[in-house]
Each structure stands twice: as C-alpha cells, then as structure tokens.
Design a protein around this motif. Structure first.
Motif, PDB file in Angstrom:
ATOM      1  N   GLY A 113     -37.411  67.302  -4.368  1.00 12.87           N
ATOM      2  CA  GLY A 113     -37.226  67.191  -5.868  1.00 12.87           C
ATOM      3  C   GLY A 113     -38.437  66.782  -6.446  1.00 12.87           C
ATOM      4  N   ASN A 115     -41.814  66.762  -8.320  1.00 10.33           N
ATOM      5  CA  ASN A 115     -43.025  67.530  -7.936  1.00 10.33           C
ATOM      6  C   ASN A 115     -43.183  68.058  -6.613  1.00 10.33           C
ATOM      7  OD1 ASN A 115     -43.766  67.473 -10.804  1.00 10.33           O
ATOM      8  ND2 ASN A 115     -44.710  65.709 -10.596  1.00 10.33           N
ATOM      9  N   PRO A 119     -36.731  72.065  -3.119  1.00 12.98           N
ATOM     10  CA  PRO A 119     -36.094  72.180  -4.217  1.00 12.98           C
ATOM     11  C   PRO A 119     -34.485  71.103  -4.095  1.00 12.98           C
ATOM     12  CG  PRO A 119     -36.539  74.221  -3.800  1.00 12.98           C
ATOM     13  CD  PRO A 119     -36.841  73.368  -2.546  1.00 12.98           C
ATOM     14  N   THR A 152     -34.285  69.516  -9.375  1.00 12.67           N
ATOM     15  CA  THR A 152     -34.620  70.950  -9.747  1.00 12.67           C
ATOM     16  C   THR A 152     -33.420  71.390 -10.607  1.00 12.67           C
ATOM     17  OG1 THR A 152     -35.774  71.337  -7.706  1.00 12.67           O
ATOM     18  CG2 THR A 152     -35.107  73.119  -8.943  1.00 12.67           C
ATOM     19  N   LYS A 188     -35.213  69.892 -14.225  1.00 11.91           N
ATOM     20  CA  LYS A 188     -35.946  71.002 -14.744  1.00 11.91           C
ATOM     21  C   LYS A 188     -34.946  71.936 -15.380  1.00 11.91           C
ATOM     22  CE  LYS A 188     -39.866  70.786 -11.452  1.00 11.91           C
ATOM     23  NZ  LYS A 188     -39.592  69.559 -10.702  1.00 11.91           N
ATOM     24  N   TRP A 189     -33.826  72.013 -14.622  1.00  9.03           N
ATOM     25  CA  TRP A 189     -32.603  72.870 -15.023  1.00  9.03           C
ATOM     26  C   TRP A 189     -31.536  72.163 -15.032  1.00  9.03           C
ATOM     27  CZ3 TRP A 189     -33.853  78.345 -15.625  1.00  9.03           C
ATOM     28  CH2 TRP A 189     -35.051  78.966 -15.245  1.00  9.03           C
ATOM     29  N   ASP A 209     -33.108  75.535 -19.426  1.00 11.74           N
ATOM     30  CA  ASP A 209     -34.527  75.099 -18.754  1.00 11.74           C
ATOM     31  C   ASP A 209     -35.379  74.259 -19.928  1.00 11.74           C
ATOM     32  OD1 ASP A 209     -35.476  76.870 -20.394  1.00 11.74           O
ATOM     33  OD2 ASP A 209     -36.524  78.230 -19.151  1.00 11.74           O
ATOM     34  N   LEU A 241     -31.999  78.960  -3.028  1.00  9.75           N
ATOM     35  CA  LEU A 241     -33.428  78.436  -3.401  1.00  9.75           C
ATOM     36  C   LEU A 241     -34.246  78.147  -2.098  1.00  9.75           C
ATOM     37  CD1 LEU A 241     -32.095  75.623  -6.000  1.00  9.75           C
ATOM     38  CD2 LEU A 241     -33.402  77.523  -6.362  1.00  9.75           C
ATOM     39  N   VAL A 247     -34.446  80.065  -9.703  1.00 12.39           N
ATOM     40  CA  VAL A 247     -33.038  79.230 -10.258  1.00 12.39           C
ATOM     41  C   VAL A 247     -32.041  80.040 -10.810  1.00 12.39           C
ATOM     42  CG1 VAL A 247     -32.102  77.568 -11.653  1.00 12.39           C
ATOM     43  CG2 VAL A 247     -34.151  76.902 -10.298  1.00 12.39           C
TER      44      VAL A 247
END
Length: 284
Positions: A113, A115, A119, A152, A188-189, A209, A241, A247
């Motif tokens: 997760g 950076n 994922p 993610t 992120k999503w 997103d 993923l 995604v």
C-alpha cells in the motif's frame, strides 16, 4: 485486459502468483478468510493468511469472536512477505484499533500500500450482514486516519459508508457525495458498493479516483444467499491487481466474478447461504 473469466495460471510445478488476506475467520465457511482463499485458489493464485480474529458464527449470525494479539497479526504478515512474498494484499475484519495500527505499520514497513509496490485493498468490515458488530466503534477513527491513507482502493458497502462518513446513500447523487468523502480520507481509489441500494433494479458500484467516476452495474441477483459477497469482490480485485490489472479493469473483473457467484449461490443452514465461487469448477 485478458480473458474476463481467467487470470494467467502457473504451469504444474511452477510457483503461482502469491496474494495475502489479513482478515478474520468465519467458522461457517461463507465469508472472511475462507471466502478469500476459495477465490484465490479458483483464480489460480496461492493465498497466504494473517489471521486477525476467530469468529463464532453460522448462517444465522455472529455470536462472538476472539481477537489475535496485534503483534502476532503483524508477525504473520512479516513472516510471509519476508519469505514467500506477495504481489497484492487485502484486509477484511480487523476488529480493533490496536490491530489496525499494527497492520498499518507492518504494511508500511514492507511496502504494501501507500507508495509501495504492492497494492492493498481495504475492505472496511464493520459489521456482519446480520448487523453483528465486527469492529469496535472507537476503531473507526483509526481506520480512517491510519489505514485508509495507505490503501490502493477501499471497498465499503453502504452501511460502512454511513459509519465512516455519515453520508446516507439513497441515490446516485449521494453515492457520489460518499465517494468524495471517502476519497478525502486518503486512499488512491474508492469503490462505493451499491448492492444494498434496494431502490435500484441494478447493483450499482461507483469507482472514484479523485477526479473521474466509473460506474459498474449488473442486474440485481434475486437471492437471499449472499453471505461473503463483499469479501469475494475484494479478493477477486486483489487477484487481478496481483496480475498487473489497472484498478478499473480489476474492479470490472471482480464485479463479474462475484455476480456469477451470486447466480450460483446455495442455501446453507437455517439462514443466509454463501456466494458460490465454486461455479468456476464447472466452467463459465
């Protein structure tokens, strides 16, 4: 995107893609790590586990659970990743703030997760489908403030959306409001699942997103046997993923997978039967 029904599988004797579920056990076998591992195996991936809690439940509901010590949860993740490795991971039932904190810290340490290269799908399990609480109320802040920022993608249902954001989703406009509120928490999503939106003849899921919305709809399946649907969707997303799907494509794949599982759902016990990923054994 590859064949919508199949992910690449390893040849006999070759090591398959590895994924991990960090979640609780369902003694009735319909949800939790049991549902995750079924999906992983049927999609040709090797599933690993970090157990967070052992529940006492059957088709009628949850009557109790025992939490695994947070340091043991983190040690499971660290042990697996350092030796076996994982290409993607998901969380399910995390039970308490200390477990959420431990999971967040070990995932950050190992590049899961945030950076990192691995994922992380966060299925923010707060209660069972029967309404039995699976997450302490005081843990909601920890979930929002610690785990969501490294996710993610997060995949709440509408009851979880209400607990996490205060937004009551009743129509497409409020579903978009909920997605924005969840995105502001740092993932992120965001996938706001619409399966509980009974006013719709479809099962509308909304992906966001931070700038664009994507809608995923399938005809609502008329069944009372949908135990483990959220776990199965998140598990299938993790599998896609892990194979490098973007995604939106991973969600498309997972949505079709869980829809077929709902079409093949079966009765079990005196209550709700499970989503049935075993439909895949007989072919599409």
């Amino acid at each position: 995107m590859t064949d919508p029904w199949l992910l690449p599988t390893a040849a006999p004797g070759q090591t398959p893609v590895r994924v991990m579920t960090i979640a609780g056990s369902d003694s009735g076998g319909g949800a939790g790590i049991q549902a995750d591992l079924r999906t992983f195996a049927l999609l040709g991936l090797h599933g690993t586990v970090a157990l967070t809690a052992a529940t006492v439940q059957n088709s009628l509901g949850v009557t109790g659970f025992h939490e695994i010590p947070p340091e043991v949860v983190a040690a499971q993740v660290r042990s697996v990743v350092s030796d076996i490795g994982v290409s993607a991971a998901k969380t399910g039932m995390l039970a308490s703030a200390p477990i959420i904190t431990a999971v967040t810290e070990v995932c950050t340490e190992l590049g899961i997760g945030g950076n990192g290269a691995i994922p992380l799908v966060v299925d923010p399990v707060c209660a069972s489908m029967h309404g039995d609480r699976l997450l302490a109320l005081e843990a909601l802040d920890t979930l929002r403030e610690r785990l969501f920022p490294i996710a993610t993608v997060v995949t709440p249902n509408l009851d979880e959306v209400r607990l996490l954001t205060g937004v009551e989703v009743t129509d497409p406009a409020s579903q978009r409001d909920a997605a924005r509120a969840l995105y502001d928490l740092g993932p992120k999503w965001v996938l706001v699942k619409g399966g509980h939106l009974r006013s719709s003849a479809q099962s509308p899921d909304l992906l966001f997103d931070g700038s664009e919305f994507g809608e995923f709809t399938h005809e609502r399946i008329d069944t009372g046997h949908d135990h483990g649907a959220g776990d199965t969707l998140a598990a299938a997303t993790v599998c896609a993923l892990a194979h490098g799907y973007p995604v939106p494509d991973a969600i498309t794949f997972a949505k079709r997978w869980v829809t077929c599982g709902l079409q093949a759902a079966y009765p079990l016990g005196a209550g709700h039967g499970p989503v049935n990923p075993l439909w895949r054994v007989a072919g599409p």
